[in-house]
Scaffold this active site. Sequence first.
Site, PDB file in Angstrom:
ATOM      1  N   ASP A 163      36.368   8.080  -4.421  1.00 29.91           N
ATOM      2  CA  ASP A 163      37.291   9.147  -4.324  1.00 29.91           C
ATOM      3  C   ASP A 163      37.620  10.116  -5.764  1.00 29.91           C
ATOM      4  OD1 ASP A 163      37.524   7.198  -6.381  1.00 29.91           O
ATOM      5  OD2 ASP A 163      39.470   5.995  -4.805  1.00 29.91           O
ATOM      6  N   GLU A 166      35.899   8.398  -8.491  1.00 29.54           N
ATOM      7  CA  GLU A 166      34.724   7.508  -8.295  1.00 29.54           C
ATOM      8  C   GLU A 166      34.266   6.241  -7.855  1.00 29.54           C
ATOM      9  OE1 GLU A 166      32.370   9.553 -12.072  1.00 29.54           O
ATOM     10  OE2 GLU A 166      33.355  11.300 -11.716  1.00 29.54           O
ATOM     11  N   GLU A 314      43.109   9.223 -22.268  1.00 33.04           N
ATOM     12  CA  GLU A 314      43.116   8.524 -20.735  1.00 33.04           C
ATOM     13  C   GLU A 314      44.508   8.284 -20.572  1.00 33.04           C
ATOM     14  OE1 GLU A 314      39.944   6.880 -18.806  1.00 33.04           O
ATOM     15  OE2 GLU A 314      39.916   8.748 -18.005  1.00 33.04           O
TER      16      GLU A 314
END
Length: 358
Positions: A163, A166, A314
Amino acid sequence: MILVLKNVRRTRMNLLEQSINTIKKYQTTCGSYIASPSFSQYLYCWFRDGSFIADAMNLVGENKSAKSFFDWGMRVISSQEERISKIVDRREEITQEELLPTRYLLDGRLTLDEWPNAQSDGYGTFLWALARCPDREFIEEHRDSIELITHYLEKVWKIPCFDVWEESEEAIHTSTLLSIAAGLKASETVLGIKTVWREVVDFILRWLTANGRFVKSTSNFGVDSSLCWASAPFGLFDNENPLVINTVEEIERTLVFDGGAKRYIQDTYYGGGSWILLSAYLAQWYAGTGQIEKARAVMSWIESNANQNGELPEQVPEHLLDEEMYRPWVERWGNIACPLLWSHAGYISLSKELSRKL
């Protein structure tokens, strides 16, 4: 009060400018965007990340940067033309191991490590972003490659793959299919041909919905914050579509804490913090549905998490889903990636969406 508002506007202008500069700073001379320059595992270019980044750069008039990335992508696709053509022409079953990788070295060469890399969403996102490129001459120049990758996606979209995070290679993932459908639909526009994008959407409606909302995948009936891509930014479903509304409500109920959105409830990567880019796309949906104050609140949350250099991470390690898993990831790979160029792209896209509402 006036001084406070001026400071807020200054902060936003500064972070928008800083985001653009950060992306330009870390774009290579080859045109690729490094995922994160300070994180050893992210010293690559992903088709997914790069496409979202290029689209954001187009939105703020940085067309040269975006076109340079698309040029890089076209060279990568051309370098694998023989491999792609064999898959497109194949009558026998295609295995996951044969799928194109989505992560490449910055110069466009294949990676030779053992990190699983079979993901189909990146090429869909690439076509979607490319179709929004204002340079029609560039698109026409690469018409054959666009058509080739379009037929490739039409061939492989039902094959389970990793996905967008990963993970879960055994399943078919809704956000992967949303990316592919968006890309195929975009191809219809730029190529003037018929694709199977509607069939992909029908598959989502038939197999990847439950309880009036989208589900994460064929093996996980929970939600993932990436499901809001159905509306923002891909626009495959109207903002007011009940499936979208119910999905966002479930995301808010289970994955949103103080403005920050988690990936999914079982996430343990760095303890499962709040992701900048996912929060930005969710806020775009808020803006698109007229919930401007909610969108601004998310924007403020993002801005509050920029470091002193104006760099966005992130994820933010707050309200962790699994606190015991934070330290093991730090010890394994170091601190959370910062800057992450995709986070800056999400902020840019949200800024542009909100500016259109003023």
